[in-house]
Design a protein around this motif. Structure first.
Motif, short mmCIF file in Angstrom:
data_model
loop_
_atom_site.label_atom_id
_atom_site.label_comp_id
_atom_site.label_asym_id
_atom_site.label_seq_id
_atom_site.Cartn_x
_atom_site.Cartn_y
_atom_site.Cartn_z
N VAL A 167 0.86 -1.19 0.00
CA VAL A 167 0.00 0.00 0.00
C VAL A 167 0.89 1.23 0.00
O VAL A 167 1.75 1.39 0.88
CB VAL A 167 -0.92 0.01 1.23
N GLY A 168 0.71 2.11 -0.99
CA GLY A 168 1.55 3.29 -1.11
C GLY A 168 1.30 4.31 -0.02
O GLY A 168 0.27 4.29 0.67
N MET A 169 2.24 5.22 0.12
CA MET A 169 2.15 6.23 1.18
C MET A 169 0.93 7.11 0.99
O MET A 169 0.48 7.38 -0.13
CB MET A 169 3.42 7.08 1.22
N SER A 170 0.37 7.54 2.11
CA SER A 170 -0.77 8.47 2.16
C SER A 170 -2.03 7.91 1.50
O SER A 170 -2.92 8.66 1.12
CB SER A 170 -0.40 9.81 1.52
N THR A 171 -2.11 6.60 1.37
CA THR A 171 -3.30 5.96 0.81
C THR A 171 -4.33 5.72 1.90
O THR A 171 -3.99 5.29 3.00
CB THR A 171 -2.93 4.63 0.14
N SER A 172 -5.60 5.97 1.60
CA SER A 172 -6.69 5.67 2.52
C SER A 172 -7.49 4.50 1.97
O SER A 172 -8.03 4.58 0.86
CB SER A 172 -7.60 6.89 2.70
N LEU A 173 -7.55 3.42 2.75
CA LEU A 173 -8.26 2.22 2.32
C LEU A 173 -9.62 2.13 2.99
O LEU A 173 -9.72 2.22 4.22
CB LEU A 173 -7.46 0.97 2.69
N THR A 174 -10.64 1.92 2.19
CA THR A 174 -11.98 1.68 2.72
C THR A 174 -12.53 0.34 2.24
O THR A 174 -13.63 -0.04 2.63
CB THR A 174 -12.95 2.79 2.30
N GLN A 175 -11.76 -0.37 1.41
CA GLN A 175 -12.15 -1.71 0.95
C GLN A 175 -10.95 -2.64 1.06
O GLN A 175 -9.83 -2.22 1.34
CB GLN A 175 -12.65 -1.64 -0.50
N ASP A 176 -11.20 -3.92 0.81
CA ASP A 176 -10.18 -4.94 0.98
C ASP A 176 -9.17 -4.92 -0.17
O ASP A 176 -9.49 -4.54 -1.31
CB ASP A 176 -10.82 -6.32 1.09
N VAL A 177 -7.95 -5.39 0.13
CA VAL A 177 -6.87 -5.45 -0.85
C VAL A 177 -6.50 -6.92 -1.06
O VAL A 177 -6.03 -7.57 -0.13
CB VAL A 177 -5.64 -4.67 -0.37
N PRO A 178 -6.68 -7.47 -2.26
CA PRO A 178 -6.32 -8.87 -2.49
C PRO A 178 -4.83 -9.11 -2.32
O PRO A 178 -4.01 -8.20 -2.43
CB PRO A 178 -6.75 -9.11 -3.94
N PRO A 179 -4.44 -10.36 -2.07
CA PRO A 179 -3.01 -10.68 -1.97
C PRO A 179 -2.24 -10.27 -3.22
O PRO A 179 -2.78 -10.27 -4.33
CB PRO A 179 -3.02 -12.21 -1.83
N PHE A 180 -1.00 -9.86 -3.00
CA PHE A 180 -0.01 -9.55 -4.04
C PHE A 180 -0.20 -8.20 -4.73
O PHE A 180 0.66 -7.78 -5.50
CB PHE A 180 0.01 -10.65 -5.14
N VAL A 181 -1.28 -7.50 -4.47
CA VAL A 181 -1.61 -6.30 -5.24
C VAL A 181 -0.89 -5.08 -4.68
O VAL A 181 -0.79 -4.90 -3.46
CB VAL A 181 -3.14 -6.07 -5.25
N ILE A 182 -0.41 -4.21 -5.58
CA ILE A 182 0.11 -2.90 -5.21
C ILE A 182 -0.97 -1.88 -5.48
O ILE A 182 -1.60 -1.89 -6.54
CB ILE A 182 1.36 -2.53 -6.04
N LEU A 183 -1.21 -0.99 -4.52
CA LEU A 183 -2.17 0.07 -4.78
C LEU A 183 -1.76 1.34 -4.05
O LEU A 183 -0.95 1.33 -3.13
CB LEU A 183 -3.60 -0.34 -4.39
N SER A 184 -2.33 2.44 -4.50
CA SER A 184 -2.04 3.73 -3.88
C SER A 184 -3.11 4.72 -4.32
O SER A 184 -3.94 4.44 -5.19
CB SER A 184 -0.65 4.24 -4.29
N GLY A 185 -3.09 5.91 -3.71
CA GLY A 185 -3.96 7.00 -4.12
C GLY A 185 -5.19 7.17 -3.26
O GLY A 185 -5.51 6.36 -2.41
N ASN A 186 -5.89 8.26 -3.51
CA ASN A 186 -7.17 8.57 -2.86
C ASN A 186 -8.14 9.09 -3.93
O ASN A 186 -7.98 10.21 -4.37
CB ASN A 186 -6.96 9.64 -1.78
N PRO A 187 -9.10 8.28 -4.35
CA PRO A 187 -9.36 6.93 -3.84
C PRO A 187 -8.29 5.94 -4.27
O PRO A 187 -7.61 6.13 -5.28
CB PRO A 187 -10.72 6.58 -4.46
#
Length: 262
Positions: A167-187
């Protein structure tokens, strides 16, 4: 007891292995158990029904095992369990669980927890994770093994983050993240799989290719989630070397309660 600083306050009810070190002005409560080789820095407070394993290091000014920040909490003897070989940097706050969940907050083994990290009540954290400075977890969050949370990332209560995700910096998560995935941003948005991390952990090229294909099934194929799960089940049969990892992804999708970032 020479490893206990004379200004530290250790409640007689606490159980500390003889090799535990406790720094100046730290306070250890009556229901705390600390295993061999663990080092408690100065000005650390450890309270509640808290069990800590071997060879952990707690830096100064952390609050460990305090009551949860939950208005429903009525003083029940809920717990905090910390495994072995964890590094807990400055100003971290870990709370005990609540009676409304499993009653215990857990941190596994070999985790690297940087400054100002908050683990709220009933969080379940696996092994070998890295939480960068100011990562904040609300209550009931589940985090799998080898997950990396960037600095100032925030996770909504009841979210799940699958193993090896990043999970990238300053990211806000409101849902689940599957295994192995890279994500970032808002949303938050997905940006592929954690290829470099998988290489470092010894995944073979064929396994990484199969995980990348699974990502494409979920995120690039325009399939519904149910169709994607069926396609993943087929991929398991065709990729025996990576079948366990594809099954991990599919089972995560079956268990999601908040939906996935997609």
């Amino acid at each position: 007891m020479s490893s206990i600083h004379p200004t530290a306050i250790i409640n007689p009810g606490a159980v500390l292995d003889g090799s535990v070190e406790v720094g100046a002005y730290s306070i250890i409560g009556p229901n705390v158990v600390i295993g061999a080789g663990t080092k408690i820095g100065p000005h650390v407070v450890i309270d509640g029904h808290t069990t800590i394993g071997r060879d952990n290091v707690f830096y100064q000014f952390s609050s460990i095992g305090a009551a949860p920040q939950d208005k429903k909490y009525k003083g029940e003897p809920t717990r905090l369990e910390i495994g072995d070989r964890n590094t807990i940097r400055e100003f971290c706050t870990f709370n005990v669980g609540t009676a409304q969940d499993v009653g215990v907050t857990r941190l596994g083994n070999d985790n690297w927890i940087m400054a100002y990290v908050h683990l709220a009540h009933d969080c379940q954290i696996g092994n070998n994770t890295i939480f960068a400075n100011n990562a904040q977890l609300a209550g009931h969050v589940h985090v799998g093994d080898w997950v990396i949370l960037g600095g100032f990332s925030n996770v909504h209560q009841f979210c799940q983050i699958g193993a090896h995700a990043m999970v990238g910096m300053s990211t806000s998560l409101t849902q689940d993240v599957p295994p192995f995935v890279i994500l970032s941003g808002n949303p938050a948005a997905a940006h592929g799989i954690n290829t470099e991390g998988l290489k470092r952990r010894g995944f073979s090229p064929a396994q990484i290719s199969a995980v990348r294909n699974a990502y494409k099934i979920i995120y690039k194929s325009n399939l519904t989630l149910e169709e994607a799960k069926a396609s993943l089940a087929e991929a398991e049969n065709n990729s025996p070397e990576a079948a366990s990892y594809l099954r991990m992804i599919r089972e995560f999708l079956n268990g999601t309660t908040r939906g996935i970032v997609r």
